[in-house]
Design a protein around this motif. Structure first.
Motif: not given
Length: 82
Positions: A49-77
């Motif tokens: 695991x890895x911890x990442x500190x966000x600059x603001x709570x509002x950054x969560x949706x953008x962070x999650x969208x980036x992770x989702x995009x990468x996971x989907x490209x790599x074949x994850x469901x």
């Protein structure tokens, strides 16, 4: 602290002997700092695991969208967690 939001992905490909998982949790620490904990590994194993500190709570949706995009490209469901 209990995570406020959780997202979870799995990738199972028997032809490549791949059985992986990836989990992202968003929560606030005791001082109100927004933190994302990303965990990954092989199904049935503890993983890393890895911890990442966000600059603001509002950054969560953008962070999650980036992770989702990468996971989907790599074949994850994405798996829904109630």
């Amino acid at each position: 602290m209990e995570p406020a939001l959780i997202a979870y992905w799995e990738k199972i490909d028997p032809s490549k002997n791949q059985r992986r998982w990836y989990r992202v949790e968003f929560f606030m620490d005791l001082f109100g700092t927004p933190i994302v904990k990303s965990s990954w590994g092989r199904l049935g194993q503890a993983g890393q695991s890895k911890m990442t500190i966000l600059s603001a709570p509002d950054d969560w949706p953008q962070f999650l969208a980036g992770v989702a995009s990468i996971r989907t490209r790599h074949g994850y469901t994405k798996i829904l967690i109630p």
